[in-house]
Design a protein around this motif. Structure first.
Motif, short mmCIF file in Angstrom:
data_model
loop_
_atom_site.label_atom_id
_atom_site.label_comp_id
_atom_site.label_asym_id
_atom_site.label_seq_id
_atom_site.Cartn_x
_atom_site.Cartn_y
_atom_site.Cartn_z
N GLN A 90 0.83 -1.20 0.00
CA GLN A 90 0.00 0.00 0.00
C GLN A 90 0.87 1.25 0.00
O GLN A 90 0.59 2.22 -0.71
CB GLN A 90 -0.91 0.01 1.22
N THR A 143 1.10 4.17 -2.87
CA THR A 143 0.91 5.58 -2.54
C THR A 143 2.06 6.41 -3.06
O THR A 143 1.86 7.48 -3.63
CB THR A 143 0.80 5.75 -1.02
N TYR A 180 -12.92 1.17 -6.40
CA TYR A 180 -13.45 1.35 -5.05
C TYR A 180 -14.97 1.36 -5.07
O TYR A 180 -15.61 1.65 -6.08
CB TYR A 180 -12.91 2.65 -4.44
N LYS A 188 -1.75 1.17 9.11
CA LYS A 188 -2.31 1.56 7.82
C LYS A 188 -2.17 3.06 7.62
O LYS A 188 -2.21 3.83 8.57
CB LYS A 188 -3.78 1.16 7.73
N PRO A 203 -3.96 6.00 5.36
CA PRO A 203 -5.04 6.35 4.41
C PRO A 203 -4.48 7.06 3.18
O PRO A 203 -3.54 7.85 3.28
CB PRO A 203 -5.93 7.29 5.23
N ARG A 204 -5.05 6.76 2.03
CA ARG A 204 -4.66 7.39 0.77
C ARG A 204 -5.76 8.35 0.31
O ARG A 204 -6.94 8.02 0.38
CB ARG A 204 -4.45 6.34 -0.32
N LEU A 208 -7.59 9.59 -2.68
CA LEU A 208 -7.77 9.06 -4.02
C LEU A 208 -8.11 10.15 -5.04
O LEU A 208 -7.61 10.14 -6.16
CB LEU A 208 -8.91 8.01 -4.01
N SER A 262 -9.06 6.30 1.05
CA SER A 262 -9.14 4.86 1.32
C SER A 262 -9.30 4.57 2.81
O SER A 262 -9.49 3.41 3.18
CB SER A 262 -7.88 4.17 0.80
N VAL A 317 -14.95 8.00 2.82
CA VAL A 317 -14.08 6.83 2.89
C VAL A 317 -14.68 5.72 2.03
O VAL A 317 -15.85 5.34 2.21
CB VAL A 317 -13.91 6.35 4.35
N ARG A 318 -13.91 5.23 1.08
CA ARG A 318 -14.38 4.18 0.18
C ARG A 318 -13.36 3.05 0.17
O ARG A 318 -12.15 3.27 0.06
CB ARG A 318 -14.58 4.73 -1.24
N GLU A 319 -13.87 1.82 0.29
CA GLU A 319 -12.99 0.65 0.32
C GLU A 319 -12.88 0.04 -1.08
O GLU A 319 -13.74 0.27 -1.95
CB GLU A 319 -13.55 -0.39 1.30
N ARG A 320 -11.82 -0.75 -1.27
CA ARG A 320 -11.63 -1.42 -2.56
C ARG A 320 -12.74 -2.44 -2.80
O ARG A 320 -13.26 -3.05 -1.86
CB ARG A 320 -10.28 -2.13 -2.59
#
Length: 500
Positions: free
Chosen positions: A5, A9, A40, A440, A442-443, A445, A462, A494-497
Motif C-alpha cells: 500500500q 501511494t 473502489y 495503515k 489512508p490514501r 484518491l 481509502s 471513505v471508500r474501500e476497494r
C-alpha cells in the motif's frame, strides 16, 4: 500488505508531483485520476457528484426554486409525508415524538416542477431547552419558505398546539396548505372535514404511509406558490445582501444610518433598541447593496424569552437570507464570549464574513495593543476574515467596507478546477503524508469541489482522515487558493476497494 500500500501511494504521489512540475492539470489528468476510483465501492451519490463535475454543471442552480416548509406539532407524520413526497426514505421516521430536531432541506419534484422541501422538528408552545430550540428552527423555516404545509393528525383533530401554530402562520403572511394526515381510507375523510375549523381553508386528506391523496396535496402546494419567490425578493436586481450582526449596543443601527445618510433606524444608548431586521438599499462605491440591520444577539436563541426570543429568531433568519455578514465588535471593550459565538454562528451558516471593529475613535494606543492580542487569541479560527477598523458614529473608514465585502464575496463564490485541485492534493500529500495509524496509512484518491457559496470540497480517501489532518488540508487550501473572507467546508468520503 502495508508495504504494498505504501509503495502504491508513493508511485501515485510521485506521478502527481511530476504532473505539477510538468504543468499537467488538464482534463487528461483529471480523467486518469477519476478512472482509478472504479476500483473502489462508490455510491450513486458519489457518481452523481463526479458526473456533475465532469459535465461542468453549475455549482448552484441558476433558477430560484420555491421553498416548501413542512411544519406541525410532534408526531403528526411530517417526516413520513416528506419521504412520501420525495419517493424515498430520506428523513428518519420512528413512532416516537421529537425524532426530527433540525430543519433539513431536500430537492423535490412534482409534475415537472422542481422545488426545495424542508422538513422541520415538531413545534410546541411554552417549552424550554431542546424542545424550544427545535421550535425555533421550525419558525426560521417558516420565515424562509414560500409555501407552508401544516400537517395535522386527522385522527386526533385540532389541538391547542395546532391552533397556536395557525396563529404563528397567520402572522407570517405565508400561503398555507393544510394536510390532514393519517386518513388511510374513505371513513377517515369525515375526521379530516372537522379541520375546516382551523380557518385555513380546505384540509387535504392524505396518508403519508400509503400515499393516499398526496398528489392532490402537491397540486395545491404548487398552485399556492407566489409569483415572486422569497429568494428573488431578498436580492432585487442582483444586489448583494449584507447582514449587520453583533451583540446589543455595538453600533449596528448607527452604521446603517451613517451608510444611508439618514436616521433610517432608531438609535439609543439603551441596548436592544432594534427588535426587527430592517432592510435598506445603500449605494456604496457606485453600486447598490441591501443592508439589513438586525437585533443585537444577547444570548443563545433558546435561552431568550419574550421579545428577545423573537428578535433573536428573526436575526438568525436574516443571516440565512444574507450572502455576507458584517460582524461588529466594540473595539473600546474587551471581546466577550458572545462576540465569538456570533462569529461562529456566521461560519456555521456558511456565509461570507467581514469583521468590523467599531468605535475606533474611542480606542487609544494602550487599548489597541491589548485589542490586537485579544483578536489573535479569541478569533484564531477566523484569521481568514478581512478586518476593517471603523467608527459608525463619525463615519471614519466606512469606505473600506466595500473592498472587504468584495474580497469576501469573491472568495465565497470561488471554484477550483478539478485538475488543479488534484495536482495540489498530490503535492501536499507527497510533502506531508497522513500519519500511519494501526499499521495503515489512508490514501487520498481524488478530490472535487461540488459547490460554491461557500466553497465545499469532497475528498475521496481509502481510510479515515483525522481531524487534525483535515484542518491541515483546509489551511493549505487557503494558502494555495486564498478564500479570504469565506468559510471552507471539507468533507471526506471513505471508500474501500471492491472485493474481487
Amino acid at each position: 500488505m502495508d508495504d504494498e500500500q505504501t509503495s502504491e501511494t508513493e508511485v501515485e504521489v510521485a506521478g502527481a508531483v511530476d504532473d505539477v512540475e510538468d504543468g499537467a492539470v488538464g482534463p487528461d489528468r483529471t480523467t486518469a485520476l477519476r478512472a482509478g476510483l472504479e476500483d473502489y465501492e462508490l455510491s450513486d451519490e458519489d457518481y452523481a457528484l463526479l458526473l456533475a463535475e465532469e459535465t461542468g454543471a453549475a455549482a448552484e442552480p441558476l433558477e430560484v426554486l420555491p421553498v416548501v416548509a413542512v411544519v406541525g406539532r410532534p408526531n403528526v407524520g411530517k417526516s413520513s409525508l416528506v419521504n412520501r413526497i420525495l419517493g424515498r426514505r430520506e428523513a428518519v421516521v420512528q413512532d416516537l415524538p421529537g425524532i426530527t430536531r433540525d430543519r433539513v432541506s431536500y430537492p423535490a419534484e412534482w409534475s415537472g416542477q422542481r422545488f426545495t422541501l424542508v422538513d422541520t422538528g415538531g413545534w410546541e408552545q411554552d417549552v424550554a431547552g431542546l424542545e424550544a430550540r427545535v421550535a425555533a428552527q421550525a419558525e426560521v423555516a417558516v420565515e424562509a419558505a414560500d409555501v407552508v404545509v401544516l400537517v395535522v393528525d386527522a385522527t386526533v383533530g385540532a389541538t391547542g398546539t395546532d391552533e397556536a401554530v395557525v396563529r404563528l402562520l397567520r402572522r407570517s403572511g405565508k400561503p398555507v396548505v393544510l394536510a390532514a394526515n393519517k386518513v388511510d381510507d374513505q371513513r377517515g375523510e369525515a375526521d379530516a372535514a372537522t379541520l375546516w375549523s382551523l380557518g385555513l381553508g380546505e384540509p387535504y386528506p392524505v396518508s403519508s404511509v400509503h400515499g393516499r391523496g398526496s398528489g392532490d396535496l402537491l397540486d395545491a402546494v404548487l398552485a399556492a406558490v407566489p409569483e415572486e419567490l422569497q429568494a428573488a425578493r431578498e436580492r432585487p436586481s442582483g444586489m448583494r445582501r449584507v447582514a449587520l450582526l453583533g451583540r446589543p449596543n455595538v453600533g449596528k443601527s448607527s452604521m446603517l444610518n451613517k451608510l444611508t445618510g439618514s436616521d433610517r433606524v432608531v438609535v439609543d444608548a439603551t441596548a436592544g433598541t432594534t427588535r426587527d431586521p430592517v432592510d435598506e438599499v445603500v449605494e456604496l462605491a457606485g453600486r447598490e447593496w441591501v443592508f439589513v440591520d438586525t437585533a443585537g444577539i444577547r444570548r443563545r436563541v433558546h435561552q431568550s424569552s419574550g421579545a428577545d426570543f423573537y428578535a433573536s429568531l428573526r436575526t438568525q433568519a436574516a443571516l440565512e437570507k444574507a450572502e455576507v455578514a458584517v460582524v461588529l465588535v466594540d473595539g473600546s471593550e474587551t471581546l466577550t464570549e458572545q462576540d465569538t459565538r456570533i462569529i461562529s454562528t456566521v461560519v456555521e451558516a456558511g456565509r461570507a464574513l467581514v469583521l468590523a471593529v467599531n468605535k475606533w475613535d474611542l480606542v487609544d494606543e494602550e487599548r489597541r495593543y491589548y485589542l490586537e492580542r485579544e483578536l489573535e487569541r479569541d478569533l484564531v479560527q477566523v484569521r481568514w476574515a478581512p478586518r476593517v477598523n471603523v467608527s459608525a458614529r463619525t463615519g471614519r473608514h466606512l469606505e473600506r467596507l466595500v473592498p472587504a465585502l468584495d474580497v469576501a464575496l469573491d472568495s465565497w463564490g470561488t471554484r477550483v478546477p478539478t485538475g488543479r485541485l488534484n495536482s495540489f492534493l498530490g503535492q501536499v500529500v507527497a510533502e506531508h503524508p497522513h500519519p500511519v495509524r494501526g499499521g495503515k496509512q489512508p490514501r487520498i484518491l481524488f478530490g472535487t469541489q461540488p459547490s460554491t457559496q461557500p466553497p465545499r470540497f469532497v475528498v475521496f480517501a481509502s481510510g479515515f482522515l483525522e481531524a487534525g489532518y483535515r484542518r491541515f488540508l483546509e489551511r493549505r487550501l487557503r494558502e494555495e487558493f486564498g478564500f479570504e473572507g469565506s468559510p471552507v467546508e471539507l468533507s471526506v468520503r471513505v471508500r474501500e476497494r471492491r472485493r474481487r
